[in-house]
Each structure stands twice: as C-alpha cells, then as structure tokens.
Design a protein around this motif. Structure first.
Motif, PDB file in Angstrom:
ATOM      1  N   GLN A   2      -8.925  -7.414   0.993  1.00 20.50           N
ATOM      2  CA  GLN A   2      -7.474  -7.336   0.943  1.00 20.50           C
ATOM      3  C   GLN A   2      -7.066  -6.111   0.141  1.00 20.50           C
ATOM      4  O   GLN A   2      -7.675  -5.809  -0.883  1.00 20.50           O
ATOM      5  CB  GLN A   2      -6.910  -8.588   0.264  1.00 20.50           C
ATOM      6  N   SER A   3      -6.040  -5.422   0.584  1.00 19.75           N
ATOM      7  CA  SER A   3      -5.594  -4.236  -0.154  1.00 19.75           C
ATOM      8  C   SER A   3      -4.137  -3.924   0.144  1.00 19.75           C
ATOM      9  O   SER A   3      -3.599  -4.345   1.172  1.00 19.75           O
ATOM     10  CB  SER A   3      -6.461  -3.017   0.181  1.00 19.75           C
ATOM     11  N   ALA A   5      -1.518  -0.449  -0.113  1.00 17.29           N
ATOM     12  CA  ALA A   5      -1.490   1.003  -0.299  1.00 17.29           C
ATOM     13  C   ALA A   5      -0.062   1.497  -0.476  1.00 17.29           C
ATOM     14  O   ALA A   5       0.844   1.103   0.263  1.00 17.29           O
ATOM     15  CB  ALA A   5      -2.144   1.704   0.884  1.00 17.29           C
ATOM     16  N   TYR A  25      -0.084  -2.731   3.959  1.00 22.90           N
ATOM     17  CA  TYR A  25      -0.967  -3.772   3.443  1.00 22.90           C
ATOM     18  C   TYR A  25      -2.085  -4.066   4.442  1.00 22.90           C
ATOM     19  O   TYR A  25      -1.956  -3.813   5.635  1.00 22.90           O
ATOM     20  CB  TYR A  25      -0.171  -5.053   3.143  1.00 22.90           C
ATOM     21  N   SER A  26      -3.167  -4.601   3.892  1.00 24.68           N
ATOM     22  CA  SER A  26      -4.256  -5.091   4.722  1.00 24.68           C
ATOM     23  C   SER A  26      -4.638  -6.454   4.184  1.00 24.68           C
ATOM     24  O   SER A  26      -5.355  -6.580   3.184  1.00 24.68           O
ATOM     25  CB  SER A  26      -5.457  -4.137   4.649  1.00 24.68           C
ATOM     26  N   ILE A 102      -2.226  -9.071  -5.091  1.00 20.99           N
ATOM     27  CA  ILE A 102      -2.927  -7.792  -5.129  1.00 20.99           C
ATOM     28  C   ILE A 102      -1.873  -6.702  -5.103  1.00 20.99           C
ATOM     29  O   ILE A 102      -0.995  -6.706  -4.243  1.00 20.99           O
ATOM     30  CB  ILE A 102      -3.871  -7.648  -3.929  1.00 20.99           C
ATOM     31  N   GLY A 104      -0.428  -2.613  -5.213  1.00 19.72           N
ATOM     32  CA  GLY A 104      -0.669  -1.215  -4.929  1.00 19.72           C
ATOM     33  C   GLY A 104      -0.724  -0.427  -6.228  1.00 19.72           C
ATOM     34  O   GLY A 104      -0.555  -0.978  -7.317  1.00 19.72           O
ATOM     35  N   THR A 105      -0.948   0.874  -6.114  1.00 18.65           N
ATOM     36  CA  THR A 105      -1.113   1.714  -7.297  1.00 18.65           C
ATOM     37  C   THR A 105       0.207   2.176  -7.892  1.00 18.65           C
ATOM     38  O   THR A 105       0.223   2.779  -8.952  1.00 18.65           O
ATOM     39  CB  THR A 105      -1.945   2.959  -6.966  1.00 18.65           C
TER      40      THR A 105
ATOM     41  N   GLU B  44      -4.452  -5.048 -12.205  1.00 17.42           N
ATOM     42  CA  GLU B  44      -5.678  -5.573 -11.603  1.00 17.42           C
ATOM     43  C   GLU B  44      -5.888  -6.996 -12.098  1.00 17.42           C
ATOM     44  O   GLU B  44      -5.861  -7.257 -13.306  1.00 17.42           O
ATOM     45  CB  GLU B  44      -6.879  -4.716 -11.999  1.00 17.42           C
TER      46      GLU B  44
END
Lengths: 113, 115
Positions: A2-3, A5, A25-26, A102, A104-105, B44
């Motif tokens: 899962q991520s 971006a 998203y993923s 989760i 993103g940056t 995180e």
C-alpha cells in the motif's frame, strides 16, 4: 504494498487563485482517503475524507477533494487560496489489508500575497 | 473534547540514554496510534492499540522501542539506548473506532533530539 504518492514537494499559488494539491494512491479494495494539514511544530489536523458516495467531498476551511477511481487520485482543491492556507498538506489512505493510515510525503503549499 | 495531549513537547537527550513519552488520547477513543515523522517525510506508522491490547507493530519499531497502554487510557512510548537516528517528531493519535472511516485526532507531538 500500500502506498500514497504526492508528486509535488511544493506548490506555489497567488492569493485569490485556485489551488490544487495532487495525491495518488495504491491500495487494494475500496480505500478510505483523507487529507490532513500541518502547521509548524504542530500535529496534523483533519481536513476531509472520502469513504463512499459522491466523488466530490467538502471539508474544513473551504477545501474540497475529488476522488477519481480510474486514475486512483484524490486531489485537494480550493477555489480561492488564502495566505493563511500556507502549510504542509498530507494525503493518507486506509484500506486493503492495512489497519492503519498510510501517509504521503507531504506537499508544502505556499500562498503569496 | 480536550484533544490528544502529548508530554513532553520537546526532549533533548544524549546518545545512549533512555527516554519515555506520554500520550493522553481523547477519553472515549478506543484506538491509539504512534507515528514517527522526520523532516521532509510523512508520518510513519509505529504501532497501535485497541484499548490495552497492542495489535500491530511496524518493522520500524526495533527492540529498543516499547509501547504500553496499561489501562486502555494513556500510553507511553519508551526508547532505550537512544541513537542519533531516533531524532524525530513522535506523534500520537486516537480514534473512536478501528474501522478506518473515522479520522485520526493527532496530538502536537514530542520532538526528540538525540545529541
């Protein structure tokens, strides 16, 4: 895996102009998607969420976001930016096999007067 | 609703020392999360609790890290033998359910600096 971006580290916009902060998203299955804002030395504040239903969701401070399933995107928008909108914005996803958000940056939004 | 509170706000420690942070969630919230945020990165995930049970720990959480929520209310995060790489903002968050559709409520974080 899962991520989430956020392809832009920084977005610059003049006050009064529309703004867009991008997010893709993923996540497997149907995701729950969120936007948060962070001011210096503070925690994250919830802006809005997409769970199901209308693809355009409205949130705090005049922000809205558009869910696009085919593009796996959840872009944050505002019709008219304010200098006080300048902050760090985080997109987040919850879904699939994960039991946690989760992130993103982050994208730094700078609104010039 | 007094919000999520974290103590201390800032902690400076020397490498090798132990530190402990405290988080008080919103009182009726069952879920409590710990996240770590470094400069230029998003938060995180470290670990989370459902009431007093610790249900998941990230691989980021080395054996020097331990978290507790003994009575299902406040939580502590302890880092033993701190390293410079532990320098970060440690964020606590809570939510009323674990179903994912409730937003997390974050505290203002504890900023740890290891010298």
């Amino acid at each position: 895996a899962q991520s989430v971006a956020q392809p832009e580290d920084q977005v610059n916009v003049a006050e009064g102009n529309p703004l867009t902060v991008k997010c893709t998203y993923s996540v497997s299955g149907n995701p729950y998607l969120f936007w948060y804002v962070q001011y210096p030395n503070r925690g994250l504040q919830f802006l809005l969420k997409y769970i199901t239903g209308d693809n355009l969701v409205k949130g705090s401070y005049g922000f809205e976001a558009e869910f696009n399933k085919s593009q796996t995107s959840f872009h944050l928008k505002k019709p008219s930016a304010l200098v006080s909108d300048s902050a760090l914005y985080f997109c987040a996803a919850y879904g699939g096999a994960t039991n946690k958000l989760i992130f993103g940056t982050g994208t730094l939004l700078a609104v010039q007067p | 609703d007094t919000g999520v509170s974290q103590d201390p706000r800032h902690k400076i420690t020397k490498r090798g020392q132990n530190v402990t942070f405290r988080c008080d969630p919103i009182s009726e919230h069952n879920r409590l999360y710990w996240y770590r945020q470094t400069l230029g990165q998003g938060p995180e995930f470290l670990t989370y609790f459902q009431n007093e049970a610790q249900l998941e720990k990230s691989r980021l959480l080395s054996d020097r890290f331990s978290a507790e929520r003994p009575k299902g209310s406040f939580s502590t995060l302890e880092i033993q033998r701190t390293e410079q790489g532990d320098s970060a903002m440690y964020l606590c968050a809570s939510s009323p359910t674990g179903q994912g559709n409730s937003p997390l409520h974050f505290g203002n974080g504890t900023r740890l600096t290891v010298t």
